[in-house]
Write an enzyme that holds these catalytic residues in place. Structure first.
Site, mmCIF file in Angstrom:
data_model
loop_
_atom_site.group_PDB
_atom_site.id
_atom_site.type_symbol
_atom_site.label_atom_id
_atom_site.label_comp_id
_atom_site.label_asym_id
_atom_site.label_seq_id
_atom_site.Cartn_x
_atom_site.Cartn_y
_atom_site.Cartn_z
ATOM 1 C CE LYS A 119 -42.730 -141.533 -53.760
ATOM 2 N NZ LYS A 119 -43.852 -140.596 -53.612
ATOM 3 C CD GLU A 201 -40.136 -136.905 -47.305
ATOM 4 O OE1 GLU A 201 -39.283 -137.585 -47.893
ATOM 5 O OE2 GLU A 201 -40.789 -136.015 -47.861
ATOM 6 N NE ARG A 293 -41.637 -142.501 -64.659
ATOM 7 C CZ ARG A 293 -41.989 -141.227 -64.628
ATOM 8 N NH1 ARG A 293 -41.645 -140.413 -65.613
ATOM 9 N NH2 ARG A 293 -42.663 -140.732 -63.613
#
Length: 505
Positions: A119, A201, A293
């Site tokens: 990430k 974050e 995916r």
């Protein structure tokens, strides 16, 4: 140069293995299943053309063993491997092993997986590509995290760099909470992902979770296939998904889609993938992560567009170009998906493994059930307890909600507990019916939807949830409830009651 596959191994289990096998059948391609000892009698094994054992029940001894999957594919004479979702679907070791073995991986290149797998690395890559990201920082210590949070502004979210599914995440509202939250997030990240790297974050207040489906070929042609709203979540895991999003205008979706395509091109992406964004109340949106995916919730996109995303993945893997451009794509009507789990919502959503005694799946206009179960099959405690994905389509969202209510009222599962009653309460809730929800909806309406209040403090703490459940159970009389609820926890219509009566005779 394109090639036509003759046989494909499906490196997965359950409903997604069944779903991929169905498309392979339609394409005239042989489908090969793999199974652990626990899955010998599973539906995905029964519907395949061939099936091979790959080891004991634990996933790390069977479905997660790259060398076993590749060996079976070669033994069976397969041309390619489709990973489904979960397990090895985002592990670059599988496409790399496929290449060494002369097999085709039906999915994106390993390089794109690696670029988007972390990430923190993905944030850096997307920021450089002009994709908006949530303000954040990498930190090595509690002191650094506290300093960074002071600059960003509370509340902030701690996240595992290699994580997903809500693991390794902590909401921090003040500096006083940082030390304990930091240690717990790192500990959980290490436990679930083998990497205790955590980043910070800015927490977006009451966001929507909106994702963009992308699809690309090996020649650099990439399109977006509109959006899915995945904001109905519990413990940061999706429960219900729909398209179009009630909170996003067509202009906003077009802008989000263009950004997603831009991001996909930046990592040389092809095949199906999804960009996930946080959508703020003011219409601003920020990159969350990319899933390299097929998504669990892909059926709703298929219902509104008429595409078969698995088929498109296979065609791209065969070396074919996309047969459509962005302007050729259109979405019609509204679609909603419910994840039907073998779990007990009245007991903190604990899994409810066991044998399904009877199963009646809803049908009728605009109803689709992607399932991997049948009467008499076992829901194993070794894997995710997903029974099926129930999806509906209708010309408008209002009619889609009504259709889902009807479909849920027809769904019957006995022998185990399910979350069907929870879904019925959710779809009857006036705020959800009006499309007024965000990622905190279930938490705020916990008592209405589940029958017990939230515990102050960390809402993801299973011990706290268990205490709340126990207290609620002590206060309510269970006799009347059991008299009016079925074994799946769903209120019984006369039709369903008659169906169950016939099954028991």
């Amino acid at each position: 140069m394109s090639r036509r596959f003759q046989k494909v191994l499906v490196a997965n289990r359950g409903e997604i293995a069944v779903r991929v096998t169905r498309t392979l059948r339609e394409m005239g391609i042989g489908a090969v299943a793999v199974y652990s000892e626990a899955d010998r009698a599973s539906l995905h094994v029964r519907v395949a053309d061939e099936a091979y054992p790959i080891g004991p029940a634990p996933a790390n001894e069977s479905y997660l063993r790259v060398e076993k999957i590749v060996a079976v594919a070669r033994q069976a004479g397969c041309d390619a491997i489709h990973p489904g979702y979960g397990f090895l679907s985002e592990n670059p070791a599988l496409p790399e092993a496929c290449e060494r073995a002369g097999l085709v991986f039906i999915g994106p290149p390993a390089s794109a997986m690696r670029a988007m797998g972390s990430k923190t690395a993905a944030r850096d890559k997307m920021s450089a590509a002009g994709v908006p990201i949530v303000p954040g920082a990498r930190c090595e210590t509690t002191e650094e995290a506290t300093a960074a949070a002071g600059k960003i502004g509370y509340p902030v979210m701690l996240k595992a760099a290699s994580g997903g599914g809500g693991k390794g995440m902590r909401l921090v509202s003040s500096a006083a909470e940082m030390a304990s939250a930091w240690e717990r997030a790192r500990s959980e990240a290490k436990k679930f992902f083998g990497d205790d790297t955590v980043y910070i974050e800015k927490a977006i207040i009451r966001p929507r979770h909106v994702e963009i489906q992308v699809l690309g070929d090996r020649e650099g042609n990439i399109v977006h296939v509109f959006e899915r709203d995945c904001s109905i979540q519990r413990r940061n895991q999706k429960v219900v998904e729909e398209t179009p999003s009630p909170a996003a205008s067509r202009d906003l979706v077009a802008r989000m889609g263009a950004i997603a395509v831009q991001g996909a091109k930046a990592v040389g992406y092809f095949s199906a993938g999804t960009f996930e964004f946080l959508l703020a109340e003011d219409g601003s949106f920020y990159f969350l992560e990319m899933n390299t995916r097929l998504q669990v919730e892909h059926p709703v996109t298929e219902l509104v567009t008429g595409l078969d995303l698995v088929r498109e993945m296979v065609l791209v893997a065969q070396g074919e170009k996309l047969t459509f451009a962005q302007n050729d794509l259109a979405a019609r009507g509204a679609a909603i998906e419910c994840r039907v789990y073998a779990e007990d919502p009245s007991n903190g959503f604990l899994p409810s493994p066991g044998v399904i005694e009877s199963l009646v799946v809803p049908a009728g206009p605009g109803v689709r059930d992607d399932g991997g179960a049948y009467p008499g099959c076992s829901i194993s405690s070794f894997y995710d307890p997903l029974i099926s994905k129930l999806s509906v389509w209708a010309p408008t969202r209002e009619r889609a909600v009504a259709r889902m209510r009807r479909a849920l009222s027809e769904y019957v599962v006995t022998g185990i507990r399910t979350n069907l009653a929870f879904h019925e309460k959710l779809f009857a809730h006036p705020e959800f019916a009006a499309g007024r929800y965000d990622t905190g909806f279930i938490d705020r309406h916990n008592e209405e939807l589940l029958g017990y209040p939230l515990v102050p403090g960390d809402r993801r703490d299973p011990v706290a949830v268990a205490v709340a459940v126990a207290a609620a159970r002590m206060e309510r009389a269970t006799g009347a409830r059991e008299a009016s609820l079925g074994e799946s926890g769903s209120r019984l219509s006369p039709w369903v009651a008659a169906q169950r009566a016939r099954m028991r005779t």
